[in-house]
Design a protein around this motif. Structure first.
Motif, PDB file in Angstrom:
ATOM      1  N   TYR A 147       0.837  -1.206   0.000  1.00 56.52           N
ATOM      2  CA  TYR A 147       0.000   0.000   0.000  1.00 56.52           C
ATOM      3  C   TYR A 147       0.868   1.251   0.000  1.00 56.52           C
ATOM      4  N   ALA A 148       1.926   1.250   0.812  1.00 53.14           N
ATOM      5  CA  ALA A 148       2.807   2.420   0.877  1.00 53.14           C
ATOM      6  C   ALA A 148       3.441   2.703  -0.470  1.00 53.14           C
ATOM      7  N   GLY A 149       3.884   1.649  -1.158  1.00 52.37           N
ATOM      8  CA  GLY A 149       4.500   1.841  -2.466  1.00 52.37           C
ATOM      9  C   GLY A 149       3.530   2.328  -3.513  1.00 52.37           C
ATOM     10  N   ILE A 150       2.338   1.738  -3.555  1.00 49.78           N
ATOM     11  CA  ILE A 150       1.335   2.138  -4.543  1.00 49.78           C
ATOM     12  C   ILE A 150       0.838   3.549  -4.268  1.00 49.78           C
ATOM     13  N   LYS A 151       0.667   3.897  -2.990  1.00 51.77           N
ATOM     14  CA  LYS A 151       0.201   5.235  -2.631  1.00 51.77           C
ATOM     15  C   LYS A 151       1.168   6.309  -3.099  1.00 51.77           C
ATOM     16  N   ASN A 152       2.455   6.038  -3.002  1.00 52.26           N
ATOM     17  CA  ASN A 152       3.453   7.044  -3.339  1.00 52.26           C
ATOM     18  C   ASN A 152       3.893   7.029  -4.796  1.00 52.26           C
ATOM     19  N   HIS A 153       3.756   5.899  -5.479  1.00 55.45           N
ATOM     20  CA  HIS A 153       4.297   5.800  -6.835  1.00 55.45           C
ATOM     21  C   HIS A 153       3.310   5.276  -7.866  1.00 55.45           C
ATOM     22  N   GLY A 154       2.111   4.905  -7.441  1.00 53.14           N
ATOM     23  CA  GLY A 154       1.167   4.286  -8.356  1.00 53.14           C
ATOM     24  C   GLY A 154       1.500   2.815  -8.544  1.00 53.14           C
ATOM     25  N   VAL A 155       0.558   2.069  -9.127  1.00 54.46           N
ATOM     26  CA  VAL A 155       0.738   0.621  -9.263  1.00 54.46           C
ATOM     27  C   VAL A 155       1.947   0.301 -10.119  1.00 54.46           C
ATOM     28  N   PHE A 156       2.009   0.874 -11.325  1.00 54.93           N
ATOM     29  CA  PHE A 156       3.092   0.524 -12.242  1.00 54.93           C
ATOM     30  C   PHE A 156       4.431   1.078 -11.770  1.00 54.93           C
ATOM     31  N   GLY A 157       4.408   2.264 -11.173  1.00 60.69           N
ATOM     32  CA  GLY A 157       5.645   2.829 -10.653  1.00 60.69           C
ATOM     33  C   GLY A 157       6.212   1.994  -9.517  1.00 60.69           C
ATOM     34  N   TYR A 158       5.329   1.510  -8.650  1.00 56.58           N
ATOM     35  CA  TYR A 158       5.783   0.671  -7.536  1.00 56.58           C
ATOM     36  C   TYR A 158       6.325  -0.653  -8.038  1.00 56.58           C
ATOM     37  N   LEU A 159       5.583  -1.312  -8.927  1.00 59.37           N
ATOM     38  CA  LEU A 159       6.035  -2.606  -9.444  1.00 59.37           C
ATOM     39  C   LEU A 159       7.362  -2.474 -10.172  1.00 59.37           C
ATOM     40  N   ARG A 160       7.513  -1.405 -10.948  1.00 59.94           N
ATOM     41  CA  ARG A 160       8.772  -1.214 -11.678  1.00 59.94           C
ATOM     42  C   ARG A 160       9.929  -1.015 -10.711  1.00 59.94           C
ATOM     43  N   SER A 161       9.697  -0.255  -9.654  1.00 64.72           N
ATOM     44  CA  SER A 161      10.765  -0.001  -8.691  1.00 64.72           C
ATOM     45  C   SER A 161      11.182  -1.266  -7.951  1.00 64.72           C
ATOM     46  N   GLN A 162      10.231  -2.202  -7.789  1.00 62.37           N
ATOM     47  CA  GLN A 162      10.527  -3.424  -7.046  1.00 62.37           C
ATOM     48  C   GLN A 162      11.235  -4.479  -7.881  1.00 62.37           C
ATOM     49  N   VAL A 163      11.004  -4.464  -9.178  1.00 61.26           N
ATOM     50  CA  VAL A 163      11.596  -5.509 -10.029  1.00 61.26           C
ATOM     51  C   VAL A 163      12.739  -4.998 -10.891  1.00 61.26           C
ATOM     52  N   LEU A 164      12.916  -3.668 -10.948  1.00 57.33           N
ATOM     53  CA  LEU A 164      13.949  -3.130 -11.833  1.00 57.33           C
ATOM     54  C   LEU A 164      14.648  -1.952 -11.170  1.00 57.33           C
ATOM     55  N   PRO A 165      15.738  -2.200 -10.446  1.00 50.32           N
ATOM     56  CA  PRO A 165      16.483  -1.106  -9.813  1.00 50.32           C
ATOM     57  C   PRO A 165      17.021  -0.128 -10.861  1.00 50.32           C
ATOM     58  N   GLY A 166      17.130   1.120 -10.434  1.00 47.30           N
ATOM     59  CA  GLY A 166      17.630   2.137 -11.342  1.00 47.30           C
ATOM     60  C   GLY A 166      19.065   1.881 -11.773  1.00 47.30           C
ATOM     61  N   GLY A 167      19.382   2.224 -13.016  1.00 49.58           N
ATOM     62  CA  GLY A 167      20.756   2.121 -13.500  1.00 49.58           C
ATOM     63  C   GLY A 167      21.153   0.772 -14.051  1.00 49.58           C
ATOM     64  N   VAL A 168      20.211  -0.191 -14.078  1.00 47.65           N
ATOM     65  CA  VAL A 168      20.551  -1.520 -14.598  1.00 47.65           C
ATOM     66  C   VAL A 168      20.519  -1.482 -16.121  1.00 47.65           C
ATOM     67  N   PRO A 169      21.586  -1.927 -16.796  1.00 48.43           N
ATOM     68  CA  PRO A 169      21.594  -1.950 -18.271  1.00 48.43           C
ATOM     69  C   PRO A 169      20.487  -2.836 -18.825  1.00 48.43           C
ATOM     70  N   LYS A 170      19.929  -2.443 -19.951  1.00 49.72           N
ATOM     71  CA  LYS A 170      18.816  -3.198 -20.534  1.00 49.72           C
ATOM     72  C   LYS A 170      19.196  -4.639 -20.830  1.00 49.72           C
ATOM     73  N   ALA A 171      20.455  -4.886 -21.124  1.00 52.61           N
ATOM     74  CA  ALA A 171      20.890  -6.243 -21.426  1.00 52.61           C
ATOM     75  C   ALA A 171      20.729  -7.185 -20.244  1.00 52.61           C
ATOM     76  N   LEU A 172      20.674  -6.641 -19.043  1.00 51.86           N
ATOM     77  CA  LEU A 172      20.559  -7.465 -17.831  1.00 51.86           C
ATOM     78  C   LEU A 172      19.136  -7.560 -17.297  1.00 51.86           C
ATOM     79  N   TRP A 173      18.202  -6.877 -17.949  1.00 51.19           N
ATOM     80  CA  TRP A 173      16.831  -6.873 -17.452  1.00 51.19           C
ATOM     81  C   TRP A 173      16.255  -8.284 -17.347  1.00 51.19           C
ATOM     82  N   ILE A 174      16.510  -9.125 -18.344  1.00 49.04           N
ATOM     83  CA  ILE A 174      15.949 -10.469 -18.374  1.00 49.04           C
ATOM     84  C   ILE A 174      16.446 -11.302 -17.196  1.00 49.04           C
ATOM     85  N   LEU A 175      17.615 -10.944 -16.651  1.00 47.43           N
ATOM     86  CA  LEU A 175      18.169 -11.643 -15.495  1.00 47.43           C
ATOM     87  C   LEU A 175      17.724 -11.006 -14.178  1.00 47.43           C
ATOM     88  N   ILE A 176      17.733  -9.672 -14.126  1.00 47.90           N
ATOM     89  CA  ILE A 176      17.459  -8.950 -12.888  1.00 47.90           C
ATOM     90  C   ILE A 176      15.988  -8.991 -12.503  1.00 47.90           C
TER      91      ILE A 176
END
Length: 269
Positions: A147-176
């Motif tokens: 709830y705290a994450g969705i309230k502050n960042h919205g559903v998609f913003g929260y989910l993205r922040s949880q599964v994709l840390p900032g600064g990760v190269p796109k080539a590593l997305w499939i692993l990260i």
């Protein structure tokens, strides 16, 4: 002292005096509403008793609240202030913690009171030593930080922040992405549940084994072997004190991790 050593120390005719703890301690037979979803057994009764004690103590404290608190009111306020200041505000920050102080305080006090039943004579088992109650607390914590994450960042913003840390190269997305999804959105409630459950189960076994050994050695052992009962009795006292410490520590850790997860949901990068 293991069950084998204690049992072998008893006279052959009196070995039945030693009754080591077993997994059946955590699954007692029902005594009311048997066969219905509301079946009542010893563990459920202990949960209701400790919940009632928690509510009653703080209801009495609130009804007797004074500007200059007495000892009882001071003790209640100390527990609440500890959860608010030393857990919620310390981790999340004073300004952002305010909406989450009630849930963190409830988790802290709830886990503490249900844990402490393991050392109360007549109850003798922690109400959190069966997986249902740890799961409930873990689900509440999960809902709170989601709830705290969705309230502050919205559903998609929260989910993205949880599964994709900032600064990760796109080539590593499939692993990260799968690793972060499993770590942040699946394992958090699982580890909260298992940590609390494992500590309370092991604590019960230690205490019950010491009590059983003391009883067997004092009453059923023969000759000088009775003297070993003093050792197991001393161990029982030591483990009671240790279990009180563990009960409080696990309540603190559970509430602290809930605050950490809420903070990480709010302060995503």
């Amino acid at each position: 002292m293991s069950a084998t050593l204690v049992t072998s120390a008893l006279a052959p005719a009196s070995r039945e005096g030693f009754e080591p703890p077993s997994i059946s301690d955590f699954f007692p037979e029902g005594f009311a509403f048997v066969g219905t979803p509301f079946e009542m057994n010893r563990i459920m009764m202990i949960r209701l008793i400790m919940t009632g004690v928690l509510v009653l103590l703080f209801a009495i404290g609130a009804s007797r609240a004074r500007v200059v608190p007495g000892r009882f009111q001071g003790a209640c306020e100390m527990l609440i202030d500890f959860a608010r200041v030393n857990i919620a505000e310390e981790i999340i920050g004073k300004r952002r913690a305010a909406p989450y102080v009630p849930i963190i305080t409830t988790i802290f006090l709830g886990v503490l009171f249900l844990n402490i039943s393991g050392v109360i004579p007549g109850l003798n088992i922690a109400a959190t030593s069966v997986i249902g109650m740890p799961i409930v607390f873990a689900v509440v914590a999960y809902i709170a930080f989601t709830y705290a994450g969705i309230k502050n960042h919205g559903v998609f913003g929260y989910l993205r922040s949880q599964v994709l840390p900032g600064g990760v190269p796109k080539a590593l997305w499939i692993l990260i992405i799968p690793i972060e999804f499993f770590s942040n959105l699946v394992m958090r409630p699982v580890t909260l549940t298992i940590r609390l459950l494992a500590n309370m189960v092991s604590g019960h076994f230690l205490l019950a084994l010491c009590y059983a050994a003391t009883n067997a050695l004092f009453i059923h052992a023969t000759g000088a072997l009775k003297g070993l009962g003093a050792l197991t009795f001393g161990a029982s006292i030591a483990f009671v004190l240790f279990e009180i410490f563990v009960a409080a520590l696990q309540a603190y850790i559970f509430a602290l991790l809930t605050a950490v997860y809420i903070d990480s949901s709010i302060n995503t990068h």
